[in-house]
Motif scaffolding. Structure first.
Motif, PDB file in Angstrom:
ATOM      1  N   THR A 140     -29.250  39.017 -27.375  1.00  0.00           N
ATOM      2  CA  THR A 140     -29.916  40.319 -27.408  1.00  0.00           C
ATOM      3  C   THR A 140     -31.310  40.206 -28.004  1.00  0.00           C
ATOM      4  N   MET A 141     -31.440  39.454 -29.100  1.00  0.00           N
ATOM      5  CA  MET A 141     -32.743  39.291 -29.743  1.00  0.00           C
ATOM      6  C   MET A 141     -33.722  38.544 -28.839  1.00  0.00           C
ATOM      7  N   SER A 142     -33.239  37.606 -28.042  1.00  0.00           N
ATOM      8  CA  SER A 142     -34.139  36.892 -27.130  1.00  0.00           C
ATOM      9  C   SER A 142     -34.734  37.838 -26.094  1.00  0.00           C
ATOM     10  N   VAL A 143     -33.922  38.808 -25.609  1.00  0.00           N
ATOM     11  CA  VAL A 143     -34.431  39.796 -24.665  1.00  0.00           C
ATOM     12  C   VAL A 143     -35.423  40.732 -25.346  1.00  0.00           C
ATOM     13  N   LEU A 144     -35.111  41.154 -26.573  1.00  0.00           N
ATOM     14  CA  LEU A 144     -36.002  42.062 -27.294  1.00  0.00           C
ATOM     15  C   LEU A 144     -37.340  41.403 -27.626  1.00  0.00           C
ATOM     16  N   LYS A 145     -37.318  40.115 -27.942  1.00  0.00           N
ATOM     17  CA  LYS A 145     -38.570  39.412 -28.242  1.00  0.00           C
ATOM     18  C   LYS A 145     -39.490  39.402 -27.029  1.00  0.00           C
TER      19      LYS A 145
ATOM     20  N   LEU B 122     -43.166  41.250 -26.688  1.00  0.00           N
ATOM     21  CA  LEU B 122     -44.350  40.479 -26.348  1.00  0.00           C
ATOM     22  C   LEU B 122     -44.997  40.998 -25.068  1.00  0.00           C
ATOM     23  N   SER B 123     -44.177  41.276 -24.059  1.00  0.00           N
ATOM     24  CA  SER B 123     -44.735  41.738 -22.786  1.00  0.00           C
ATOM     25  C   SER B 123     -45.370  43.115 -22.930  1.00  0.00           C
ATOM     26  N   SER B 124     -44.726  44.016 -23.713  1.00  0.00           N
ATOM     27  CA  SER B 124     -45.308  45.345 -23.921  1.00  0.00           C
ATOM     28  C   SER B 124     -46.663  45.241 -24.610  1.00  0.00           C
ATOM     29  N   PHE B 125     -46.756  44.336 -25.591  1.00  0.00           N
ATOM     30  CA  PHE B 125     -48.028  44.144 -26.289  1.00  0.00           C
ATOM     31  C   PHE B 125     -49.117  43.658 -25.338  1.00  0.00           C
ATOM     32  N   VAL B 126     -48.776  42.682 -24.496  1.00  0.00           N
ATOM     33  CA  VAL B 126     -49.773  42.125 -23.576  1.00  0.00           C
ATOM     34  C   VAL B 126     -50.171  43.156 -22.526  1.00  0.00           C
ATOM     35  N   LEU B 127     -49.202  43.937 -22.020  1.00  0.00           N
ATOM     36  CA  LEU B 127     -49.528  44.962 -21.025  1.00  0.00           C
ATOM     37  C   LEU B 127     -50.476  46.012 -21.614  1.00  0.00           C
ATOM     38  N   GLU B 128     -50.193  46.446 -22.835  1.00  0.00           N
ATOM     39  CA  GLU B 128     -51.075  47.416 -23.476  1.00  0.00           C
ATOM     40  C   GLU B 128     -52.463  46.822 -23.697  1.00  0.00           C
ATOM     41  N   PHE B 129     -52.515  45.563 -24.087  1.00  0.00           N
ATOM     42  CA  PHE B 129     -53.803  44.909 -24.335  1.00  0.00           C
ATOM     43  C   PHE B 129     -54.614  44.803 -23.046  1.00  0.00           C
TER      44      PHE B 129
ATOM     45  N   MET C 206     -46.436  40.900 -15.073  1.00  0.00           N
ATOM     46  CA  MET C 206     -45.115  41.518 -14.929  1.00  0.00           C
ATOM     47  C   MET C 206     -44.165  40.601 -14.175  1.00  0.00           C
ATOM     48  N   TRP C 207     -44.648  39.955 -13.143  1.00  0.00           N
ATOM     49  CA  TRP C 207     -43.789  39.039 -12.369  1.00  0.00           C
ATOM     50  C   TRP C 207     -43.335  37.867 -13.227  1.00  0.00           C
ATOM     51  N   LEU C 208     -44.241  37.316 -14.017  1.00  0.00           N
ATOM     52  CA  LEU C 208     -43.883  36.193 -14.884  1.00  0.00           C
ATOM     53  C   LEU C 208     -42.829  36.606 -15.906  1.00  0.00           C
ATOM     54  N   VAL C 209     -43.011  37.770 -16.508  1.00  0.00           N
ATOM     55  CA  VAL C 209     -42.054  38.253 -17.505  1.00  0.00           C
ATOM     56  C   VAL C 209     -40.714  38.590 -16.859  1.00  0.00           C
ATOM     57  N   GLY C 210     -40.760  39.206 -15.671  1.00  0.00           N
ATOM     58  CA  GLY C 210     -39.529  39.576 -14.990  1.00  0.00           C
ATOM     59  C   GLY C 210     -38.674  38.377 -14.633  1.00  0.00           C
ATOM     60  N   THR C 211     -39.305  37.290 -14.221  1.00  0.00           N
ATOM     61  CA  THR C 211     -38.565  36.075 -13.887  1.00  0.00           C
ATOM     62  C   THR C 211     -37.830  35.532 -15.101  1.00  0.00           C
ATOM     63  N   LEU C 212     -38.452  35.613 -16.270  1.00  0.00           N
ATOM     64  CA  LEU C 212     -37.842  35.109 -17.495  1.00  0.00           C
ATOM     65  C   LEU C 212     -36.779  36.058 -18.038  1.00  0.00           C
ATOM     66  N   THR C 213     -36.997  37.351 -17.888  1.00  0.00           N
ATOM     67  CA  THR C 213     -36.117  38.354 -18.502  1.00  0.00           C
ATOM     68  C   THR C 213     -34.791  38.493 -17.761  1.00  0.00           C
TER      69      THR C 213
ATOM     70  N   THR D 213     -43.534  48.331 -18.780  1.00  0.00           N
ATOM     71  CA  THR D 213     -42.827  48.757 -19.987  1.00  0.00           C
ATOM     72  C   THR D 213     -41.396  49.165 -19.678  1.00  0.00           C
ATOM     73  N   ARG D 214     -41.202  49.907 -18.584  1.00  0.00           N
ATOM     74  CA  ARG D 214     -39.861  50.385 -18.217  1.00  0.00           C
ATOM     75  C   ARG D 214     -38.990  49.288 -17.629  1.00  0.00           C
ATOM     76  N   PHE D 215     -39.607  48.195 -17.227  1.00  0.00           N
ATOM     77  CA  PHE D 215     -38.857  47.124 -16.566  1.00  0.00           C
ATOM     78  C   PHE D 215     -37.739  46.612 -17.466  1.00  0.00           C
ATOM     79  N   HIS D 216     -38.037  46.422 -18.747  1.00  0.00           N
ATOM     80  CA  HIS D 216     -37.036  45.877 -19.667  1.00  0.00           C
ATOM     81  C   HIS D 216     -35.919  46.874 -19.910  1.00  0.00           C
ATOM     82  N   ASP D 217     -36.247  48.165 -19.973  1.00  0.00           N
ATOM     83  CA  ASP D 217     -35.211  49.176 -20.152  1.00  0.00           C
ATOM     84  C   ASP D 217     -34.220  49.175 -18.990  1.00  0.00           C
ATOM     85  N   ALA D 218     -34.709  48.810 -17.810  1.00  0.00           N
ATOM     86  CA  ALA D 218     -33.883  48.892 -16.609  1.00  0.00           C
ATOM     87  C   ALA D 218     -33.113  47.614 -16.320  1.00  0.00           C
TER      88      ALA D 218
END
Length: 506
Positions: free
Chosen positions: A236-241, A245-252, A177-184, A298-303
């Motif tokens: 917008t598409m770069s954020v959605l991608k 990806l992060s949601s998939f990895v978190l679920e996995f 989550m920290w790695l994804v948050g830094t990029l997002t 998962t909610r991080f991106h929505d916020a």
């Protein structure tokens, strides 16, 4: 373009400036704790009842445990409903509160330094993103702090081996989550910036469309709009991608962690080291250990939109106001009125000083008009008298009464009224405010503000026809005869002809 400052999952500035946020944090903690207890009760009851049915085929369900399970399920449903209901209410209160405070702060700031397109985006679609933060991200964070340790302790009480596996696998999710948050964060801010540029360009295009059509240049702007739209779509598409990806990895990761616990329980059930009731209970509860942390990711991106916009809003609100103006105008008149004296006023800009070495005196009982072409610095002179324009301003400005007492900042605003070119009227007091034209708003705003000792007006007749302009000019003359200092900015010949004093602004 700066990236948002790292303030942690809950910004202390938001807690300090928003009482509604503090109340929601307290309430969310209580609701989360109660939900956790009901979930633990459900897990224990389901495990015990299922094991009894499996181990004793043909036996009926215990009535007492079935009633307790129904109560636990009902309680959890009611608590979830209450959490959603209060979350929506808190989200609306916080958003409205921040918008109101930000608009008030911007209204008392130097308008020359405000990027209107960017702030328009931050206060609309930007702050709208604060809703998912308060209704989704924050409850998930509260559950991570409260529910995860409790669930982990219950699992440890039932089966130490499963708790050890959970403790080892849990840190994988926050690290990712920290790695994804830094990029997002940076990409989300870029998306908001692109949206602000696009909206500002469209508004400018709509305003200038008649001129562009007259010179047959309106088709040239289509290419520019397409380019900006493509840029916004790309960001917008770069954020959605990244979100996908992060949601998939978190679920996995969460699924894999639960699977590891399930495999361990299966082997110990086969070897007889674990009872079926404990094994089933752990399998029911263990997903709830990972669920809050997974929801936070998962909610991080929505916020993100809300967090980026809120960070800029909180930065603004953390800076002191240029003038702490009173919320209501003090109508008490001053004996002798107020005299405005301006000496060699200069406002430096990209195109040179506007105005340059402006000097004048606006006396009580007179209608004084600052006259000059557009862009000469007339409006800036009014803002400098009010104390709102400070950047690049030099010269001497004083506002004194008949006794020589000087008024500035909040003491000046108590006896002064400023009518801008586009006045804003309280919609609560005017039911059909949206139906009023700009000229009608000017007339209504002036009528409500008459009675101040000092009256400052920026192009008061700009949006009026000659007949209504004459009515307003007569009102200003009558106000001046009563001892009010009336200082107006205009290039209207009617107002110039009615003025007691005309000051050329160059």
């Amino acid at each position: 373009m700066s990236t948002p400052q790292t303030k942690g999952p809950v910004d202390p500035r938001l807690l300090r400036l928003s009482p509604a946020t503090r109340r929601w944090i307290f309430l969310a903690g209580i609701l989360t704790a109660l939900k956790t207890l009901s979930t633990v009760a459900m897990g224990l009851l389901i495990g015990q009842m299922t094991a009894g049915i499996i181990e004793t085929p043909g036996s009926s369900l215990p009535r007492t445990e079935l009633i307790a399970l129904a109560i636990a399920v009902g309680a959890r449903g009611v608590l979830a409903w209450a959490q959603d209901r209060f979350a929506e209410r808190a989200s609306t209160q916080v958003t409205v509160d921040l918008r109101e405070k930000t608009l008030r702060h911007l209204a008392h700031s130097d308008p020359r330094t405000i990027d209107q397109a960017l702030w328009r985006t931050r206060l609309t679609s930007g702050l709208d993103g604060l809703g998912p933060y308060l209704t989704g991200f924050f409850p998930a964070l509260a559950a991570t702090i409260i529910a995860t340790p409790v669930m982990l302790a219950v699992v440890g009480w039932l089966d130490v081996g499963s708790m050890i596996i959970a403790i080892i696998t849990l840190p994988l999710i926050p690290v990712f989550m920290w790695l994804v948050g830094t990029l997002t964060a940076g990409r989300t801010e870029q998306r908001l910036h692109d949206l602000a540029v696009l909206s500002g360009q469209l508004l400018d295009l709509i305003a200038g469309l008649p001129t562009l059509r007259a010179f047959r240049r309106h088709q040239d702007m289509a290419t520019q709009v397409k380019r900006l739209s493509s840029q916004h779509a790309s960001s917008t598409m770069s954020v959605l991608k990244i979100a996908f990806l992060s949601s998939f990895v978190l679920e996995f990761l969460a699924t894999l962690s639960v699977a590891l616990v399930a495999v361990g329980i299966g082997f110990r059930l086969l070897s007889g080291d674990l009872t079926l009731a404990i094994g089933l209970t752990v399998l029911v509860i263990i997903p709830e250990v990972y669920a809050p942390i997974r929801d936070v990711g998962t909610r991080f991106h929505d916020a993100q939109d809300g967090l980026v916009a809120t960070d800029e809003v909180l930065k603004l609100l953390s800076t002191p106001l240029l003038i702490d103006a009173p919320s209501t105008l003090n109508r008490r008149s001053l004996a002798g009125g107020l005299e405005v004296s301006v000496e060699k006023l200069r406002a430096e800009g990209r195109d040179g000083p506007r105005p340059a070495d402006l000097s004048f005196i606006a006396s009580p009982g007179q209608l004084t008009v600052l006259w000059g072409p557009n862009g000469s610095g007339k409006s800036t002179a009014l803002l400098a008298v009010l104390g709102l324009a400070t950047e690049g301003i030099s010269g001497e400005i004083s506002v004194k009464d008949a006794s020589g007492q000087e008024f500035k900042d909040s003491s000046l605003w108590e006896h002064c009224t400023y009518l801008p070119q586009r006045p804003v009227i309280d919609p609560e007091s005017v039911s059909d405010y949206a139906e009023l034209s700009l000229g009608q708003r000017q007339r209504l705003a002036l009528k409500r503000e008459l009675g101040a000792t000092l009256l400052l007006l920026d192009e008061p007749t700009a949006h009026l026809d000659p007949e209504n302009a004459a009515i307003m000019i007569k009102q200003l003359q009558e106000e001046a005869r009563q001892g009010t200092t009336v200082l107006a900015v205009s290039h209207d010949p009617l107002l110039r002809a009615a003025a007691d004093k005309v000051v050329e602004v160059k």
